[in-house]
Design an enzyme around this catalytic site. Structure first.
Site: not given
Ligand SMILES: NC(=O)c1ccc[n+]([C@@H]2O[C@H](COP(=O)([O-])OP(=O)(O)OC[C@H]3O[C@@H](n4cnc5c(N)ncnc54)[C@H](OP(=O)(O)O)[C@@H]3O)[C@@H](O)[C@H]2O)c1
Length: 264
Positions: A140, A153
């Site tokens: 991130s 985080y």
């Molecule tokens: N969205 C943003 O603004 C942003 C910005 C920078 C970085 N990121 C990073 O991008 C990545 C993906 O996030 P996203 O934005 O796509 O969020 P999201 O839509 O909430 O998706 C998160 C994913 O992680 C999985 N997950 C969470 N906890 C888990 C666990 N204990 N075991 C297995 N799977 C787990 C969830 O699946 P289940 O709930 O089905 O397990 C879901 O598939 C993360 O690493 C986040 O830090 C996001």
């Protein structure tokens, strides 16, 4: 017939992870889809099979649980070849570290750090031996910033950047063609902010990126062997600027941000 490449994507049930799965299927990959919500993974698997002929395996795993992480690592050991590992699963938490629920903080370190340590080790053993492959660690912009409100985080994403950088140096110094990348997006539309119930309107609309854009930048960067991919020039400039700002000024800004968080 040539063998189809195989990709394993964690956190494939939503957001950036599901988008990686879709774009890798377009590239002709078969997939191993990992997350906790099995029905979501099954629906995605059916979609990718129907639209791109991708063979998908659904692997239900909670990456905060040691036994589940070991099962996913074991699956990596078992497959004859692995072309991509996308370490994407992750989540945010709300509130200051000492007010927040401790289990949430511990689990964040398990998912963002310990699971990645194990899955990357399993994948690299295979990739270095097969002399090909790519790993994307979804970090991130928070991996370059400090925050008075998102300590775990930010700390885990800083760790992930340094971990990926170390792997890059080890691979290059071993003459290995295996690629690693730290993908560092800014605010991206996904379920991330819904999960922690954060109102998206506090961030100007123009700063939000689409998961499609973030993932296509990542895969383009991976093709070129780019270590850090920061999608969108504004976030790239932000990171460059922050590197030039003296620490006391950064701390002042982070403390002010933390106070605003307390008021809200
Ligand atoms: N969205 C943003 O603004 C942003 C910005 C920078 C970085 N990121 C990073 O991008 C990545 C993906 O996030 P996203 O934005 O796509 O969020 P999201 O839509 O909430 O998706 C998160 C994913 O992680 C999985 N997950 C969470 N906890 C888990 C666990 N204990 N075991 C297995 N799977 C787990 C969830 O699946 P289940 O709930 O089905 O397990 C879901 O598939 C993360 O690493 C986040 O830090 C996001």
């Amino acid at each position: 017939m040539a063998q189809r490449p195989l990709a394993l994507v964690t956190g494939a049930s939503a957001g950036i992870g599901a988008t990686f799965a879709r774009q890798l299927a377009v590239r002709g990959c078969d997939l191993i889809l990992v997350a906790r919500r099995v029905e979501r993974l099954q629906a995605l698997a059916a979609e990718l099979q129907a639209t791109h002929g991708a063979k998908c395996e659904v692997l239900a795993a909670d990456l905060a649980v040691d036994a589940d992480v070991a099962r996913v690592a074991e699956r990596i050991h078992e497959v004859p070849r692995l072309d991509y590992l996308i370490n994407n699963a992750g989540f945010g938490t709300k509130g200051k570290y000492f007010h927040a629920d401790l289990l949430g903080q511990v689990n964040m370190h398990r998912v963002h750090v310990l699971a990645i340590v194990q899955l990357t080790h399993a994948a690299l053993k295979k990739m270095v031996e097969q002399q090909a492959g790519g790993i994307v660690n979804v970090s991130s912009v928070a991996g370059f910033t400090l925050s008075g409100g998102g300590t775990s985080y930010s700390a885990t994403k800083h760790w992930l950047n340094t971990f990926t950088e170390g792997l890059y140096l080890e691979l290059r110094s071993s003459g290995s063609p295996v690629k690693v990348q730290a993908l560092c997006p800014g605010f991206t539309y996904s379920e991330f902010h819904d999960v922690i119930e954060v109102d998206r309107s506090v961030v100007p609309e123009t700063l939000w990126l689409s998961a499609d854009f973030v993932v296509s930048e990542s895969l383009r960067g991976l093709d070129r062997g780019q270590l850090f991919v920061i999608p969108d020039f504004r976030y790239r400039w932000l990171v460059r600027l922050l590197a030039l700002v003296p620490s006391p000024l950064i701390y002042w800004g982070a403390i002010r941000g933390g106070r605003r968080l307390r008021r809200n």
